[in-house]
Design an enzyme around this catalytic site. Structure first.
Site, PDB file in Angstrom:
ATOM      1  N   ARG A 138       0.855  -1.191   0.063  1.00 59.83           N
ATOM      2  CA  ARG A 138       0.091   0.116  -0.050  1.00 59.83           C
ATOM      3  C   ARG A 138       0.976   1.202  -0.053  1.00 59.83           C
ATOM      4  O   ARG A 138       2.080   1.154   0.816  1.00 59.83           O
ATOM      5  CB  ARG A 138      -0.831   0.119   1.229  1.00 59.83           C
ATOM      6  CG  ARG A 138      -2.315  -0.958   1.100  1.00 59.83           C
ATOM      7  CD  ARG A 138      -3.154  -0.294   0.162  1.00 59.83           C
ATOM      8  NE  ARG A 138      -4.470  -1.271   0.240  1.00 59.83           N
ATOM      9  CZ  ARG A 138      -4.630  -2.292  -0.627  1.00 59.83           C
ATOM     10  NH1 ARG A 138      -3.654  -2.630  -1.381  1.00 59.83           N
ATOM     11  NH2 ARG A 138      -5.588  -3.001  -0.429  1.00 59.83           N
TER      12      ARG A 138
ATOM     13  N   GLU B 232      -2.960   8.173  -4.129  1.00 62.70           N
ATOM     14  CA  GLU B 232      -3.586   7.567  -5.332  1.00 62.70           C
ATOM     15  C   GLU B 232      -4.950   8.107  -5.536  1.00 62.70           C
ATOM     16  O   GLU B 232      -5.896   8.409  -4.716  1.00 62.70           O
ATOM     17  CB  GLU B 232      -3.690   5.994  -5.007  1.00 62.70           C
ATOM     18  CG  GLU B 232      -2.485   5.249  -5.026  1.00 62.70           C
ATOM     19  CD  GLU B 232      -2.736   3.778  -4.834  1.00 62.70           C
ATOM     20  OE1 GLU B 232      -3.938   3.248  -5.401  1.00 62.70           O
ATOM     21  OE2 GLU B 232      -1.884   3.088  -4.589  1.00 62.70           O
TER      22      GLU B 232
ATOM     23  N   HIS C  76      -1.645   0.853  -9.626  1.00 64.32           N
ATOM     24  CA  HIS C  76      -2.244  -0.089  -8.826  1.00 64.32           C
ATOM     25  C   HIS C  76      -2.840  -1.228  -9.617  1.00 64.32           C
ATOM     26  O   HIS C  76      -4.198  -1.510  -9.445  1.00 64.32           O
ATOM     27  CB  HIS C  76      -3.210   0.736  -7.907  1.00 64.32           C
ATOM     28  CG  HIS C  76      -3.614  -0.160  -6.467  1.00 64.32           C
ATOM     29  ND1 HIS C  76      -4.111   0.438  -5.535  1.00 64.32           N
ATOM     30  CD2 HIS C  76      -3.604  -1.439  -6.276  1.00 64.32           C
ATOM     31  CE1 HIS C  76      -4.301  -0.736  -4.220  1.00 64.32           C
ATOM     32  NE2 HIS C  76      -3.997  -1.673  -4.918  1.00 64.32           N
TER      33      HIS C  76
HETATM   34  P1  NAP Z   1      -1.004 -11.813   4.108  1.00 63.58           P
HETATM   35  O1  NAP Z   1      -0.874 -13.223   3.779  1.00 63.58           O
HETATM   36  O2  NAP Z   1      -1.877 -11.445   5.260  1.00 63.58           O
HETATM   37  O3  NAP Z   1       0.409 -11.485   4.379  1.00 63.58           O
HETATM   38  C1  NAP Z   1       0.764 -10.205   5.441  1.00 63.58           C
HETATM   39  C2  NAP Z   1       2.071 -10.456   5.973  1.00 63.58           C
HETATM   40  O4  NAP Z   1       2.528  -9.343   6.375  1.00 63.58           O
HETATM   41  C3  NAP Z   1       1.820 -11.543   7.081  1.00 63.58           C
HETATM   42  O5  NAP Z   1       2.926 -12.494   7.120  1.00 63.58           O
HETATM   43  C4  NAP Z   1       1.693 -10.766   8.329  1.00 63.58           C
HETATM   44  O6  NAP Z   1       2.331 -11.297   9.274  1.00 63.58           O
HETATM   45  C5  NAP Z   1       2.767  -9.745   7.871  1.00 63.58           C
HETATM   46  N1  NAP Z   1       2.686  -8.385   8.840  1.00 63.58           N
HETATM   47  C6  NAP Z   1       1.521  -7.715   9.213  1.00 63.58           C
HETATM   48  N2  NAP Z   1       2.053  -6.843  10.078  1.00 63.58           N
HETATM   49  C7  NAP Z   1       3.195  -6.783  10.144  1.00 63.58           C
HETATM   50  C8  NAP Z   1       4.214  -5.853  10.610  1.00 63.58           C
HETATM   51  N3  NAP Z   1       3.607  -4.791  11.465  1.00 63.58           N
HETATM   52  N4  NAP Z   1       5.410  -6.117  10.744  1.00 63.58           N
HETATM   53  C9  NAP Z   1       5.794  -6.971   9.883  1.00 63.58           C
HETATM   54  N5  NAP Z   1       4.952  -8.014   9.176  1.00 63.58           N
HETATM   55  C10 NAP Z   1       3.750  -7.813   9.274  1.00 63.58           C
HETATM   56  O7  NAP Z   1      -1.499 -10.844   2.995  1.00 63.58           O
HETATM   57  P2  NAP Z   1      -1.245 -11.186   1.531  1.00 63.58           P
HETATM   58  O8  NAP Z   1      -2.472 -11.587   1.010  1.00 63.58           O
HETATM   59  O9  NAP Z   1       0.017 -11.393   1.339  1.00 63.58           O
HETATM   60  O10 NAP Z   1      -1.347  -9.271   1.214  1.00 63.58           O
HETATM   61  C11 NAP Z   1      -0.597  -8.470   1.786  1.00 63.58           C
HETATM   62  C12 NAP Z   1      -1.053  -6.924   1.263  1.00 63.58           C
HETATM   63  O11 NAP Z   1      -0.659  -6.706  -0.154  1.00 63.58           O
HETATM   64  C13 NAP Z   1      -2.585  -6.785   1.679  1.00 63.58           C
HETATM   65  O12 NAP Z   1      -2.869  -6.415   2.842  1.00 63.58           O
HETATM   66  C14 NAP Z   1      -2.573  -5.435   0.629  1.00 63.58           C
HETATM   67  O13 NAP Z   1      -2.463  -4.470   1.409  1.00 63.58           O
HETATM   68  C15 NAP Z   1      -1.504  -5.727  -0.421  1.00 63.58           C
HETATM   69  N6  NAP Z   1      -2.093  -6.071  -1.874  1.00 63.58           N
HETATM   70  C16 NAP Z   1      -1.595  -5.210  -2.901  1.00 63.58           C
HETATM   71  C17 NAP Z   1      -2.279  -5.674  -3.968  1.00 63.58           C
HETATM   72  C18 NAP Z   1      -1.976  -4.642  -5.260  1.00 63.58           C
HETATM   73  O14 NAP Z   1      -2.808  -4.599  -6.066  1.00 63.58           O
HETATM   74  N7  NAP Z   1      -1.140  -3.960  -5.225  1.00 63.58           N
HETATM   75  C19 NAP Z   1      -2.961  -6.872  -4.309  1.00 63.58           C
HETATM   76  C20 NAP Z   1      -3.242  -7.605  -3.330  1.00 63.58           C
HETATM   77  C21 NAP Z   1      -2.529  -7.327  -2.117  1.00 63.58           C
HETATM   78  P3  NAP Z   1       1.711 -12.396  10.420  1.00 63.58           P
HETATM   79  O15 NAP Z   1       1.549 -13.546   9.573  1.00 63.58           O
HETATM   80  O16 NAP Z   1       2.673 -12.359  11.658  1.00 63.58           O
HETATM   81  O17 NAP Z   1       0.483 -11.839  10.909  1.00 63.58           O
END
Ligand code: NAP
Length: 333
Positions: free
Chosen positions: A245, A274, A293
């Site tokens: 993000r 954005e 995005h």
């Molecule tokens: P996910 O599987 O929940 O992975 C997020 C990871 O971040 C988890 O391993 C979590 O750790 C870790 N985390 C959370 N807070 C943290 C912190 N303060 N410090 C260090 N690590 C932290 O989610 P995902 O599906 O991979 O997606 C991740 C993010 O990508 C989404 O939230 C979204 O904002 C973004 N995204 C962007 C697009 C785009 O179009 N560019 C598309 C999809 C997603 P824990 O396991 O310990 O909770």
């Protein structure tokens, strides 16, 4: 429970979506669908008037689902977001009201990791800058020392947030011969085994990575995680990739670091703000590759996201547990 009686549930879909994607919703609910996103980014005035009678809300990340909106929506029983990140939604306020919030993890993992890899390659090999030079008549003859970029093989990729997308990106980078290190809130032993990856503190990761790729959700803890001090810790040859993000990075600090050559380049799919206005300083930098995005923007992925959002919404309306719930503590009440 069987099929719901049509018209029994009143649902707001904040923006137009292809009818095929939301067919299940049409079959089961009285769905009021908003305008195209190109007309209104947030909730239209027309839909706001219908909030008091809405049982369910299917929303996009451009709509702020905050305490003010929830106050108007006194009947609301479920919120379903067509995205995995839910930083536009006040999760605590929803939980307090007993409203489960659905999101769409998994189905967008590969598409977003592909985009992270695309930005990593484009930034390291200067694709946009060299393409522009060539188009504008500056190709010239093949020159041994011109348009040189960075190698991937043997280099170290630091993954910040080793969740689903972080791991899918690491998997791709491994195939390019990269070494993986990571930082994450909790340890990820399976990822450590799969990628032969070590978990480091963010400070350590920043100092030793040749590439840093961001994959955390946006939260109070991760807002401006990459600020001026973090950028100063990175190698002058390092490349920063952000598909998480925009506000995870301090934009002003990034502009300064890219201008000064404090880091080599950046590849961004998300920015703050954005949309990024056409006159924004980031656009003027040759060493910044920007995508608008489009991480999840493939035909299959977007359809699956919409269908999953519908599945979550229908489960909530039936009073069943959402298959993918972003505030599971709501069920502890
Ligand atoms: P996910 O599987 O929940 O992975 C997020 C990871 O971040 C988890 O391993 C979590 O750790 C870790 N985390 C959370 N807070 C943290 C912190 N303060 N410090 C260090 N690590 C932290 O989610 P995902 O599906 O991979 O997606 C991740 C993010 O990508 C989404 O939230 C979204 O904002 C973004 N995204 C962007 C697009 C785009 O179009 N560019 C598309 C999809 C997603 P824990 O396991 O310990 O909770």
């Amino acid at each position: 429970m069987g099929a719901m009686a049509k018209l029994a549930h009143r649902v707001i879909v904040t923006h137009q979506l292809p009818e095929e994607w939301i067919a299940d919703l049409r079959d089961n609910c009285n769905a009021l669908v908003g305008p195209p996103t190109s007309e209104v980014a947030g909730l239209s005035a027309e839909l706001q008037r219908h909030l008091p009678s809405a049982d369910g809300l299917l929303t996009l990340l451009t709509v702020k689902v905050d305490a003010e909106l929830l106050k108007k929506a006194q009947n609301l029983r479920v919120v379903s977001q067509m995205a995995v990140g839910v930083d536009n939604i006040d999760l605590n306020a929803c939980t307090q009201r007993g409203i489960p919030v659905g999101h769409t993890p998994g189905v967008l993992t590969d598409a977003t990791a592909d985009l992270a890899m695309l930005l990593l390659l484009a930034a390291s090999r200067r694709l946009l800058e060299t393409n522009r030079d060539a188009r504008e008549g500056r190709w010239g003859t093949w020159q041994p020392e011109r348009w040189l970029g960075a190698d991937l093989a043997g280099k170290t990729l630091g993954i910040v947030g080793m969740g689903a997308i972080g791991q899918a990106t690491a998997r791709r980078a491994k195939a390019f011969g990269m070494n993986i290190i990571y930082t994450n809130r909790s340890p990820k032993p399976a990822a450590e085994r799969e990628f032969d990856a070590t978990r480091l503190k963010l400070d350590e990761l920043l100092t030793v990575s040749d590439f840093v790729s961001l994959h955390t959700p946006l939260s109070a803890e991760t807002r401006h995680l990459i600020d001026a001090a973090a950028l100063a810790q990175m190698k002058p040859t390092a490349i920063l990739i952000n598909t998480a993000r925009g506000p995870v990075v301090d934009t002003d600090a990034l502009v300064a670091a890219l201008r000064a050559g404090q880091i080599r380049a950046a590849g961004l799919d998300v920015t703050d703000p954005e949309p990024l206005p056409p006159n924004h300083a980031l656009w003027s930098l040759d060493n910044c590759v920007i995508a608008p995005h489009i991480g999840s923007a493939t035909e299959n992925t977007r359809r699956k996201m919409a269908q999953l959002a519908v599945t979550n919404l229908l489960a909530g309306l039936r009073g069943e547990r959402l298959p993918h719930c972003a505030n599971p503590t709501v069920y502890e009440k």
